[in-house]
Design a protein around this motif. Structure first.
Motif, PDB file in Angstrom:
ATOM      1  N   ARG A 128      16.830  -4.564 -37.018  1.00  0.00           N
ATOM      2  CA  ARG A 128      16.697  -5.959 -37.448  1.00  0.00           C
ATOM      3  C   ARG A 128      16.092  -6.817 -36.339  1.00  0.00           C
ATOM      4  O   ARG A 128      15.239  -7.670 -36.591  1.00  0.00           O
ATOM      5  CB  ARG A 128      18.061  -6.518 -37.864  1.00  0.00           C
ATOM      6  N   LEU A 129      16.546  -6.588 -35.101  1.00  0.00           N
ATOM      7  CA  LEU A 129      15.984  -7.322 -33.972  1.00  0.00           C
ATOM      8  C   LEU A 129      14.505  -7.005 -33.800  1.00  0.00           C
ATOM      9  O   LEU A 129      13.684  -7.901 -33.585  1.00  0.00           O
ATOM     10  CB  LEU A 129      16.739  -6.973 -32.692  1.00  0.00           C
ATOM     11  N   SER A 130      14.165  -5.730 -33.891  1.00  0.00           N
ATOM     12  CA  SER A 130      12.769  -5.318 -33.737  1.00  0.00           C
ATOM     13  C   SER A 130      11.879  -5.938 -34.800  1.00  0.00           C
ATOM     14  O   SER A 130      10.759  -6.387 -34.510  1.00  0.00           O
ATOM     15  CB  SER A 130      12.655  -3.793 -33.792  1.00  0.00           C
ATOM     16  N   LEU A 172      11.348  -9.689 -33.972  1.00  0.00           N
ATOM     17  CA  LEU A 172      10.438  -9.888 -32.846  1.00  0.00           C
ATOM     18  C   LEU A 172       9.015  -9.481 -33.195  1.00  0.00           C
ATOM     19  O   LEU A 172       8.046 -10.091 -32.724  1.00  0.00           O
ATOM     20  CB  LEU A 172      10.938  -9.118 -31.617  1.00  0.00           C
ATOM     21  N   ARG A 173       8.877  -8.456 -34.036  1.00  0.00           N
ATOM     22  CA  ARG A 173       7.530  -8.060 -34.481  1.00  0.00           C
ATOM     23  C   ARG A 173       6.885  -9.171 -35.295  1.00  0.00           C
ATOM     24  O   ARG A 173       5.712  -9.510 -35.096  1.00  0.00           O
ATOM     25  CB  ARG A 173       7.616  -6.771 -35.305  1.00  0.00           C
ATOM     26  N   GLN A 174       7.648  -9.760 -36.218  1.00  0.00           N
ATOM     27  CA  GLN A 174       7.136 -10.877 -37.010  1.00  0.00           C
ATOM     28  C   GLN A 174       6.735 -12.051 -36.114  1.00  0.00           C
ATOM     29  O   GLN A 174       5.675 -12.656 -36.300  1.00  0.00           O
ATOM     30  CB  GLN A 174       8.201 -11.369 -37.989  1.00  0.00           C
ATOM     31  N   ALA A 175       7.593 -12.345 -35.156  1.00  0.00           N
ATOM     32  CA  ALA A 175       7.320 -13.477 -34.258  1.00  0.00           C
ATOM     33  C   ALA A 175       6.052 -13.248 -33.439  1.00  0.00           C
ATOM     34  O   ALA A 175       5.231 -14.154 -33.281  1.00  0.00           O
ATOM     35  CB  ALA A 175       8.508 -13.700 -33.335  1.00  0.00           C
ATOM     36  N   SER A 176       5.873 -12.025 -32.935  1.00  0.00           N
ATOM     37  CA  SER A 176       4.714 -11.744 -32.088  1.00  0.00           C
ATOM     38  C   SER A 176       3.411 -11.682 -32.871  1.00  0.00           C
ATOM     39  O   SER A 176       2.328 -11.728 -32.288  1.00  0.00           O
ATOM     40  CB  SER A 176       4.925 -10.434 -31.312  1.00  0.00           C
TER      41      SER A 176
END
Length: 249
Positions: A172-174, A177-181
């Motif tokens: 879930r964290l990954s 962070l992938r969406q954010a980046s």
């Protein structure tokens, strides 16, 4: 005699105070030092970027972080301190503000400190849905981000959980962070301190880089070194350290 006593005092001091302490005791690169302000630290968002020592410190930090991230091809960096009260939230906020205003990055600040969330207080906006709600699937990332400027957004902590660690599942964290980046050039994560909580270990395992914030003269070298050695075994990518509230003579 005065010089000798000063040297002896410095030599016997077990805390982290200098670039040499960071390099030799922690085996980390010093990314920069933030001076202790006479009238207290300030958020740079509402201030003109004057060439004070305080502003220049964040200018240098922004340059160092930018270079380190570009060299490694990374976009997500977690900032955390050894213990509470070392000023991580304000350092994260000011670093993000300078990267956005001074270097033109599109920046997202994530308040992942659900133990003691601070970013919504620093930016003076109401407490609302945020990081925890996105992880829970209650809000999409785009709707949860508070736009400070066109270049700077803040994802506040959101609903404070009794045990935030339960939310920090790696997948879930990954995904978050992938969406954010995909949307932002730089994602800075304001994390809880490393000594008291395991939240930061979970965050460090998915963040592409980690920066340690150290209040000068606060934490003991050996204690910090022992804690960092455990994280290094987990292959955490430390970009370096920031000495905060440093006194210059």
């Amino acid at each position: 005699l005065g010089v000798g006593l000063a040297f002896l005092s410095e030599h016997m001091d077990p805390t982290i105070r200098s670039a040499d302490d960071v390099a030799t005791s922690l085996n980390l690169t010093l990314l920069g030092s933030v001076p202790r302000r006479k009238f207290g630290a300030k958020l740079l968002k509402d201030e003109p970027l004057l060439h004070s020592r305080y502003v220049k410190a964040f200018e240098g930090l922004a340059d160092q972080i930018h270079v380190a991230m570009k060299q490694q091809g990374i976009r997500t960096v977690m900032l955390s301190a050894f213990s509470s009260g070392e000023g991580t939230s304000l350092v994260t906020a000011n670093l993000g503000s300078y990267l956005a205003r001074g270097l033109g990055h599109k920046v997202l600040l994530i308040d992942a400190n659900m133990r003691r969330p601070e970013l919504h207080k620093l930016f003076k906006f109401p407490k609302n849905g945020g990081f925890s709600d996105v992880l829970n699937g209650k809000l999409p990332l785009g709707e949860a981000v508070y736009p400070v400027t066109e270049q700077l957004g803040v994802l506040q902590a959101g609903s404070v959980e009794k045990n935030p660690l339960m939310l920090f599942e790696a997948s879930r964290l990954s995904d978050l962070l992938r969406q954010a980046s995909e949307t932002y050039d730089t994602v800075l994560i304001d994390a809880p301190n490393l000594k008291d909580y395991r939240d930061s270990e979970a965050l460090a395992s998915v963040a592409e880089g980690v920066v340690l914030v150290v209040e000068a003269g606060h934490a003991r070298r050996q204690a910090v070194r022992s804690l960092l050695s455990g994280l290094e075994h987990k292959k955490v990518n430390f970009l370096g350290a920031i000495l905060n509230k440093r006194v210059f003579y």
